[in-house]
Design an enzyme around this catalytic site. Structure first.
Site, mmCIF file in Angstrom:
data_model
loop_
_atom_site.group_PDB
_atom_site.id
_atom_site.type_symbol
_atom_site.label_atom_id
_atom_site.label_comp_id
_atom_site.label_asym_id
_atom_site.label_seq_id
_atom_site.Cartn_x
_atom_site.Cartn_y
_atom_site.Cartn_z
ATOM 1 N N GLU A 1 -52.118 26.741 2.438
ATOM 2 C CA GLU A 1 -51.074 26.672 1.433
ATOM 3 C C GLU A 1 -50.588 25.239 1.287
ATOM 4 O O GLU A 1 -50.602 24.466 2.240
ATOM 5 C CB GLU A 1 -49.878 27.564 1.799
ATOM 6 C CG GLU A 1 -50.084 29.008 1.482
ATOM 7 C CD GLU A 1 -48.787 29.822 1.481
ATOM 8 O OE1 GLU A 1 -47.684 29.230 1.534
ATOM 9 O OE2 GLU A 1 -48.891 31.057 1.424
ATOM 10 N N HIS B 1 -50.592 29.818 -3.330
ATOM 11 C CA HIS B 1 -51.089 31.043 -2.712
ATOM 12 C C HIS B 1 -52.612 30.989 -2.800
ATOM 13 O O HIS B 1 -53.183 31.254 -3.866
ATOM 14 C CB HIS B 1 -50.572 32.285 -3.444
ATOM 15 C CG HIS B 1 -49.174 32.656 -3.114
ATOM 16 N ND1 HIS B 1 -48.532 33.719 -3.713
ATOM 17 C CD2 HIS B 1 -48.281 32.126 -2.244
ATOM 18 C CE1 HIS B 1 -47.301 33.826 -3.237
ATOM 19 N NE2 HIS B 1 -47.118 32.863 -2.339
ATOM 20 N N HIS C 1 -45.208 25.954 -4.169
ATOM 21 C CA HIS C 1 -46.185 26.197 -3.113
ATOM 22 C C HIS C 1 -47.358 26.979 -3.695
ATOM 23 O O HIS C 1 -47.264 27.539 -4.780
ATOM 24 C CB HIS C 1 -45.569 26.900 -1.894
ATOM 25 C CG HIS C 1 -45.272 28.334 -2.079
ATOM 26 N ND1 HIS C 1 -44.137 28.807 -2.713
ATOM 27 C CD2 HIS C 1 -45.964 29.430 -1.688
ATOM 28 C CE1 HIS C 1 -44.148 30.129 -2.708
ATOM 29 N NE2 HIS C 1 -45.244 30.535 -2.097
#
Length: 173
Positions: free
Chosen positions: A31, A89, A87
């Site tokens: 990530e 995934h 962020h």
């Protein structure tokens, strides 16, 4: 210059979104995580009150794996330009997990980018995890002079390090 910025978030600069997509892909299969920072629209020659996301702040010591990314919260500066987080995934799921929602407290927008990290592989959310619109804006980015040097400057400094005059890298000797 205004003393107070408008809280309206107008969007994210295209160049910043490109950086987010590239950084997320480069970090894959782990990530990627960072904090979104905005500039006043007037600084970008936009004739509207509001802010535009122009930067991503990556905190030193951020640890990431294919399942999560964690930040040492004591390393995050008290940043007046902070407007949210971003962020990735790696599994491609474009919705916040329960763990994501627990971190969505600060800022007004949180971007999740999923594999394969193309222009259609991201969504923006509010603090409650509800999807929201975040327009990608074509703006002229402000000049940041932090890394204002050329390859010639580097070569000259490296050359100076090998003579008796010292230079930027002379302490390496």
């Amino acid at each position: 210059m205004r003393l107070f910025r408008s809280d309206d978030l107008l969007g994210i600069a295209r160049e910043t979104m490109e950086f987010v997509l590239e950084a997320s892909e480069a970090t894959h299969p782990n990530e990627y995580m960072g904090f979104l920072r905005a500039d006043d629209a007037s600084a970008l020659d936009i004739d509207r009150d509001g802010q535009v996301i122009t930067d991503v702040l990556v905190i030193p010591g951020t640890e990431s794996s294919p399942m999560s990314a964690s930040v040492r919260s004591h390393m995050k500066p008290n940043d007046m330009r902070s407007v949210g987080s971003v962020h990735s995934h790696p599994n491609g799921v474009l919705r916040p997990s329960d763990a994501d929602l627990a971190t969505f407290g600060q800022g007004e927008v949180h971007v999740i980018v999923g594999a394969p990290y193309g222009w259609g592989d991201w969504k923006a959310f509010d603090n409650e995890g509800n999807q929201r619109t975040l327009e990608v804006l074509d703006v002229e980015m402000p000049d940041e002079h932090f890394f204002d040097f050329t390859q010639e400057d580097i070569d000259r400094e490296l050359g100076d390090a090998n003579d008796d005059r010292g230079g930027f890298l002379s302490w390496l000797r």
